[in-house]
Scaffold this active site. Structure first.
Site, PDB file in Angstrom:
ATOM      1  N   PHE A  79       0.852  -1.187   0.000  1.00 10.88           N
ATOM      2  CA  PHE A  79       0.000   0.000   0.000  1.00 10.88           C
ATOM      3  C   PHE A  79       0.892   1.243   0.000  1.00 10.88           C
ATOM      4  O   PHE A  79       1.745   1.408   0.870  1.00 10.88           O
ATOM      5  CB  PHE A  79      -0.893   0.013   1.235  1.00 10.88           C
ATOM      6  N   GLU A  80       0.664   2.113  -0.951  1.00  8.71           N
ATOM      7  CA  GLU A  80       1.453   3.328  -1.080  1.00  8.71           C
ATOM      8  C   GLU A  80       0.524   4.537  -1.183  1.00  8.71           C
ATOM      9  O   GLU A  80      -0.696   4.421  -1.084  1.00  8.71           O
ATOM     10  CB  GLU A  80       2.377   3.236  -2.300  1.00  8.71           C
TER      11      GLU A  80
END
Length: 600
Positions: A385-386
Site C-alpha cells: 500500500f502506497e
C-alpha cells in the site's frame, strides 16, 4: 513500487502561531518556582526534547553557566517540555528568555485555555511571558518551548513557572501478583495487580523496556520459539517510576518460525511485472531464474479506491506481445513451488490505491484476494500500500491501539486471510520509509496537527500482524532523508542508509520520540532490505559493493562506517528488489551479487 517511478512523499506543515499574552499580576506570597532545572544547569534533567533535538550549551547563556539549545530538523520543531504538578483553580505565570527566530513558549493541559507566546525574531535574549488559570480538576500542566520548521537552532534559558505548588505526588509501589499466562511460540501474556496512584505500567523483558500500558495486562510479542524469558513490570505516575516487580519466567512453545514456512535462511525477494509492461520489458514466470526465493506478482489493484475489490490479470497481448497463456502461467507457478519457491499476489503499488474505509470494503477485500490466491494457487499475500492508502485520523496517536478505519479494517482483513489459509500462509509487506522509519520523529498529524497524517501509518499494521508476518522489506529507495537512531539524517544510495534504516527495525524505537510508546524490534528472520535493481528502477540505486557493506555491518559487525548498530544479526533474512524485470534488464547484476555474497 510502481510502473515508472513513485512520487516522493513530502511532509506538510501548517504554521499556527499563538498571540503574545500580557504579563499577569504579581505572584502571591505563597507562590513558588515550580519549573525544575529551568536554567539547565543540571543539563536536560527534567526536560524531554523531541527526537533528540535538544542539548545544553555553555554559550550563549542568559544566566548561570548553561542554556538550552535545540535544533529544528525536517518536520521536527525541536520541542522541549516538562510536566509540572499544580493546583486546581489557580493562577500561574510562565516566563523565560529566548534567542532565535520563531521561538515559542507555552503550556498545555491547563484545563482551561492553553496558552503560548512567541517571538519572530530575537537576535539577542528576549523575555517571553504569559499567564493561565488551571481548571477545577487540573493537577498537572506541561510547559514547553520550541522553534519552527526549517529555522536554525534556538536558545532558551531561565524558564520559570510561578504559582501555587500542587500536592506532591507519591511514587507508586512496585506491582505485585505478576503472572505469565499460556505462551505461544512468539508471545507471552502477562497480568498483575493494580497499584494505587499508578497512571501506567512499564513492561520489561529482561532489562529491556518493551511496552507501556495503561491497564494491568500486556502481551509481549516478537519472541523466539522454544526460548526462556524473564519479565518484570513497574508502576509509573508523574512522580516517577516504582521499583520493578518480582521476576516471572516463561518459555515460548515450539512451532518453528510462524509466518516463515519453507524459506531458506537467506532469501531473495523480487517483484515480477505480471500485469503490465514498462521499459524493462515483460518476463515470463517460467523465465524467472532460480535465484529468486519469493516472487511477488505486481500488482493486484482495486476496481476503485474504496471498493476493496481487488482484481488481477496477466498483461494484455497488446502491451506485452510475449506474454504467456494463463494456463502456462499457472503451470510455471506450480513448477516454481515444486522447486521450493513462494509466489504471492502483491496488492497496491503506486497506481493501486486501496482504502478499506468500511467493513463492507474489508469483507470484499478478503473475498476478492482469496479468489486470486485460489485461482492461481498462490502461497500468500504481499501488502504494498502506497500513496494515500493508509493514513491516521486526528486523535489516532497510539500505534498499539489504532482507531482509524483504514488501518483497523486492513488488520482484520489480513488476520481473516491468515486464519483461512493457515500456518503456511506467507505474508510480506513493502512500505516506504515515510510510513515506517519516519515514525521515529512523526506519527500521524502530530499532537498539534499540521503534519502529514500518513507519517508512520504502517506501524500499527506491522505491530498488530507481527506474529503473522513473514517478511518486512521496507523500500529503502524513492525516499527523502530519514533520521536514524543516532539522531542524524541518512540519505539513500549507500550502505549507511540501509544500515541505519534496518537497525531501527531490529532494535525498535520510540514512536514520535515518546519513550512510553516503543515500537518493538522485529525478529531478524522477518526483515529483508528493499533496494532498486538498477538505476532505471528507482531513485536510490545502491552499487553492489555498498549492498555488501550493509550486509557485512548488519550480520557481522564489519564495514560499518560511521553508523554504529545496536546489535549484530546474522539471521537477517535477505534482500528484496524492485524488480525481477529490471534486474533482467540490467544483466542480472542484483541477483548475481546476492548469490555470490558470503553470509558466513
Amino acid at each position: 513500487m510502481d510502473r515508472a517511478r513513485p512520487l516522493t512523499l513530502l511532509l506538510a506543515g501548517v504554521l499556527a502561531a499563538g498571540g503574545l499574552a500580557a504579563l499577569g499580576p504579581a505572584a502571591q506570597a505563597a507562590d513558588a518556582e515550580l519549573a525544575r532545572n529551568g536554567g539547565f544547569e543540571a543539563g536536560l534533567d527534567g526536560w524531554t526534547c523531541t527526537a533528540g533535538s535538544g542539548a545544553v550549551v555553555s554559550a550563549p547563556t542568559h544566566g548561570g553557566t548553561k542554556a538550552l539549545q535545540a535544533t529544528p530538523a525536517g518536520s521536527d520543531n525541536a520541542r522541549c517540555s516538562q510536566t509540572v504538578t499544580v493546583k486546581p483553580n489557580s493562577s500561574y505565570t510562565l516566563s523565560g528568555w529566548v534567542r532565535g527566530s520563531y521561538v515559542y513558549l507555552g503550556a498545555t493541559g491547563t484545563g482551561t485555555t492553553d496558552v503560548s507566546t512567541w517571538t519572530g525574531s530575537a537576535p539577542d535574549w528576549q523575555r517571553l511571558a504569559t499567564t493561565f488559570t488551571t481548571g477545577a480538576s487540573t493537577t498537572s500542566v506541561t510547559i514547553y518551548t520550541h522553534g519552527w520548521y526549517g529555522t536554525p537552532a534556538y536558545q532558551a534559558d531561565d524558564l520559570s513557572l510561578f504559582g501555587p505548588g500542587g500536592d506532591p505526588v507519591q511514587l507508586p509501589a512496585a506491582p505485585t501478583g505478576l503472572a505469565a499466562g499460556s505462551p505461544t511460540s512468539t508471545t507471552v501474556p502477562l497480568t498483575w495487580s493494580a497499584v494505587s496512584g499508578a497512571t501506567s505500567y512499564h513492561v520489561y523483558r529482561g532489562a529491556t523496556k518493551v511496552q507501556t500500558v495503561g491497564g494491568t495486562s500486556a502481551t509481549v510479542t516478537g519472541l523466539t520459539a522454544s526460548t526462556a524469558y524473564t519479565f518484570q513490570v513497574s508502576a509509573v505516575n508523574s512522580a516517577g517510576e516504582s521499583p520493578k516487580s518480582a521476576t516471572v519466567s516463561a518459555t515460548t512453545t515450539s512451532g518453528g518460525n510462524p509466518g516463515n514456512p519453507g524459506l531458506p535462511a537467506h532469501a531473495l525477494v523480487g517483484y515480477l511485472h505480471a500485469s503490465f509492461a514498462n521499459g524493462s520489458g515483460y518476463t515470463r514466470m517460467a523465465d524467472v531464474p532460480a535465484s529468486w526465493d519469493v516472487i511477488n506478482l505486481a500488482f493486484g489493484e482495486p476496481t476503485s479506491v474504496t471498493s476493496g475489490d481487488i482484481r488481477f490479470s496477466l498483461c494484455p497481448v497488446t502491451e506485452c506481445p510475449n506474454v504467456e497463456s494463463v494456463a502456462d502461467f499457472k503451470a510455471a507457478i506450480k513448477a516454481k513451488q515444486a522447486a521450493g519457491k513462494k509466489v504471492l499476489i502483491s496488492i497496491g503499488g503506486q497506481n493501486g490505491q486501496v482504502q478499506l474505509s468500511t467493513t463492507a470494503a474489508r469483507d470484499t477485500f478478503v473475498s476478492s484476494v482469496s479468489k486470486i490466491i485460489d485461482e492461481y494457487g498462490l502461497d500468500g499475500l504481499d501488502i504494498d500500500f502506497e500513496g494515500h492508502s493508509l493514513s491516521l485520523q486526528t486523535g489516532d496517536t497510539d500505534f498499539r491501539n489504532p482507531t482509524s478505519p483504514v488501518i483497523v479494517n486492513l488488520i482484520q482483513a489480513v488476520k481473516t486471510l491468515k486464519a483461512k489459509y493457515g500456518q503456511n500462509f506467507v505474508l510480506t509487506m513493502a512500505p516506504e520509509t515515510f510510513f515506517v522509519q519516519l515514525g521515529y520523529q512523526h506519527y500521524g498529524s502530530g499532537p498539534w496537527g499540521g503534519q502529514d497524517p500518513r507519517a508512520g501509518a504502517y506501524l500499527p499494521v506491522i505491530h498488530a500482524l507481527r506474529d503473522d508476518l513473514t517478511l518486512l522489506h521496507v523500500q529503502d529507495y524513492n525516499s527523502g532523508s530519514i533520521m536514524g537512531l543516532d539522531n542524524q539524517y541518512h540519505s539513500m544510495g549507500g550502505a549507511d542508509f540501509h544500515i541505519a534504516m534496518t537497525d531501527m527495525l531490529l532494535t525498535g524505537f520510540p514512536v514520535a520520540g515518546n519513550t512510553d510508546r516503543v515500537f518493538p524490534a522485529l525478529r531478524p528472520e522477518q526483515v529483508a532490505i528493499g533496494l532498486p535493481a538498477s538505476t532505471q528502477a528507482g531513485n536510490g540505486h545502491t552499487a553492489p559493493a555498498e549492498v555488501n557493506k550493509a550486509l557485512d555491518c548488519l550480520t557481522k559487525k564489519t564495514n560499518c562506517g560511521t553508523y554504529q548498530t545496536h546489535g549484530t544479526w546474522p539471521a537477517l533474512r535477505g534482500l528484496m528488489t524492485w524488480s525481477i524485470n529490471w534486474d533482467r534488464y540490467n544483466q542480472w547484476q542484483f541477483s548475481t551479487n546476492f548469490d555470490a555474497y558470503n553470509w558466513s
